[in-house]
Structure formats: structure tokens, C-alpha cells
Design an enzyme around this catalytic site. Structure first.
Site, PDB file in Angstrom:
ATOM      1  N   LYS A 115       0.920  -1.267   0.045  1.00 53.45           N
ATOM      2  CA  LYS A 115       0.029  -0.050   0.182  1.00 53.45           C
ATOM      3  C   LYS A 115       0.746   1.223  -0.142  1.00 53.45           C
ATOM      4  O   LYS A 115       1.738   1.231   0.987  1.00 53.45           O
ATOM      5  CB  LYS A 115      -0.973  -0.089   1.217  1.00 53.45           C
ATOM      6  CG  LYS A 115      -1.869   1.035   1.173  1.00 53.45           C
ATOM      7  CD  LYS A 115      -2.647   0.767   2.584  1.00 53.45           C
ATOM      8  CE  LYS A 115      -3.920   1.857   2.713  1.00 53.45           C
ATOM      9  NZ  LYS A 115      -4.482   1.753   4.047  1.00 53.45           N
ATOM     10  N   HIS A 117      -0.294   4.595   0.285  1.00 56.36           N
ATOM     11  CA  HIS A 117      -0.986   5.578   1.058  1.00 56.36           C
ATOM     12  C   HIS A 117      -1.218   5.194   2.435  1.00 56.36           C
ATOM     13  O   HIS A 117      -1.207   4.088   2.818  1.00 56.36           O
ATOM     14  CB  HIS A 117      -2.254   5.989   0.122  1.00 56.36           C
ATOM     15  CG  HIS A 117      -2.975   4.974   0.200  1.00 56.36           C
ATOM     16  ND1 HIS A 117      -3.148   4.034  -1.089  1.00 56.36           N
ATOM     17  CD2 HIS A 117      -4.256   4.902   0.754  1.00 56.36           C
ATOM     18  CE1 HIS A 117      -4.277   3.248  -0.821  1.00 56.36           C
ATOM     19  NE2 HIS A 117      -5.089   3.702   0.029  1.00 56.36           N
TER      20      HIS A 117
END
Length: 228
Positions: A115, A117
């Protein structure tokens, strides 16, 4: 070999796994090319009732292993469930360890996609850095998934002190001598791989249940591929 005496959580898991088709006896060609008289699909352990039985079995196995006289499982801080199948197993087991045994541990798991963010990275849950970690697994065949999980935990600064699998097939590798369990224990310590069930437990259950045809097939398979 003396007949194994099964704990109630082992018998419950075998019985209910059969009822939902997660454990089948018959003839199944494995990825290795071996024709096995049984097949276990942990992906089907996905309802409330069976997860309650499974997490009770994982938790009981962990607590029993910690009290074992030989090669006890060390005290640990975090349960790690490898994505994706291991996530519900680890989360329900962490809950059961607390509700049934008053044992408080953290939960962590990984993402298969990093991921970029929010908190970022591929790890979710409590941080494993500087912590002792136990990995939950379903069935070890080549051990590739467990080795990947060990690498993931170590890359995040955690120390893997044990692996608890649902089923140990107790088979030799393709070379006819090695064992995946022994290979994994060479990475994390002798006696540190535990299991809820072993092939010998399935044989004991078949014997007790009077399933003679399936029992005979299991014994032939064990003689051919079982750990000596």
C-alpha cells in the site's frame, strides 16, 4: 505404532471438517504428483461454527505446546497470519487465546499488494519489530508460503519463535528423505513447528470410526511416503 489418543478439539476438527467437505478421503492427485488417499482444503473452513472449532484447536495446541516438556513453544507477543487464508485463522485464534485461556497476544498480517498511501507498507496490525512472533499455517507441503512469511516478519524486525500448522502430512520430500518441517525448523529452531493434527491422528480417527477401507489406503500411503 501405538494408537494416538485424540484430544476433543482434534476429533471435533476432523469431524466437522469432513462434514463441510474440507477434509475428504478418496483419491487425489497432489501438486507433487503423488496420489493421496486424503485431501484437506483449509479454504473451506470459512463459517462461524467451523472457525470457532478451528480457533479453539489452534489456541489449545499453542497452550499445550507452551507447557510441553520437550521443545516447548516460547512465550510470544504476536500471532502472524499470512495473507490471505491465514488472516481469519490468526484473528480468531488471537481472540480465542484471550477468551478461553486469558492469554493476550497481538495480531499482525501482511498484504500481497504493498500500500502506498495511509500507513503504507505491506504489514497490518501490531508492529512486529522487536517482538517474538508465532506464524499460523494451514498445511505445509513445499514450505514456500511459510518461508515467505518468516522472511516478511524478519524484514519487519520480528523474531519468529514458532509455526503452528493445522495439519502436518508427515511426508518425506521429493528426495525421499527430507521433511519440510525439519527444513523450517532449521530456520527457527528445533521443535518449533507444531501442528493441531498429524497424519497419524487421521489414521487413529479412521481406526476409531471403523472406516476400514480409508484406513487401509492411508496406511499404504504412509508406508510409501511417510517420514521414517
Amino acid at each position: 505404532m501405538a494408537t494416538e489418543v485424540l484430544a476433543s478439539y482434534q476429533s471435533d476438527l476432523i469431524q466437522h471438517s469432513m462434514e463441510i467437505g474440507a477434509l475428504k478421503f478418496g483419491s487425489f492427485t497432489l501438486k507433487s504428483g503423488r496420489v493421496s488417499p486424503y485431501f484437506f482444503n483449509a479454504g473451506l473452513l470459512s463459517s462461524g461454527p467451523i472457525l470457532a472449532i478451528l480457533s479453539t484447536a489452534y489456541a489449545s495446541t499453542i497452550v499445550s505446546a507452551q507447557m510441553s516438556a520437550s521443545a516447548p513453544l516460547p512465550t510470544f507477543d504476536v500471532l502472524f497470519g499470512p495473507a490471505y487464508k491465514g488472516i481469519p485463522f490468526a484473528s480468531t485464534t488471537a481472540l480465542t487465546l484471550y477468551s478461553q485461556h486469558n492469554l493476550s497476544v497481538g495480531l499482525a498480517y501482511d498484504r500481497k499488494e504493498v500500500k502506498d498511501h495511509g500507513e503504507g507498507g505491506n504489514m497490518v496490525g501490531v508492529p512486529v519489530a522487536g517482538k517474538k512472533v508465532v506464524i499460523l499455517d494451514d498445511v505445509m507441503t513445499s514450505g514456500k508460503a511459510v518461508r515467505g512469511a518468516i522472511d516478511t516478519v524478519r524484514a519487519s524486525g520480528g523474531e519468529v519463535v514458532g509455526v503452528v500448522q493445522c495439519l502436518d502430512r508427515e511426508e518425506v520430500g521429493q528426495d525421499g528423505a527430507s521433511s519440510t518441517v525439519t527444513e523450517i525448523e532449521s530456520l527457527i529452531g528445533e521443535g518449533r513447528v507444531k501442528s493441531i493434527l498429524k497424519m497419524r491422528d487421521l489414521i487413529a480417527w479412521l481406526e476409531k470410526s471403523g472406516m476400514t477401507e480409508e484406513l487401509a489406503a492411508m496406511k499404504v500411503y504412509r508406508d510409501k511416503y511417510g517420514l521414517k
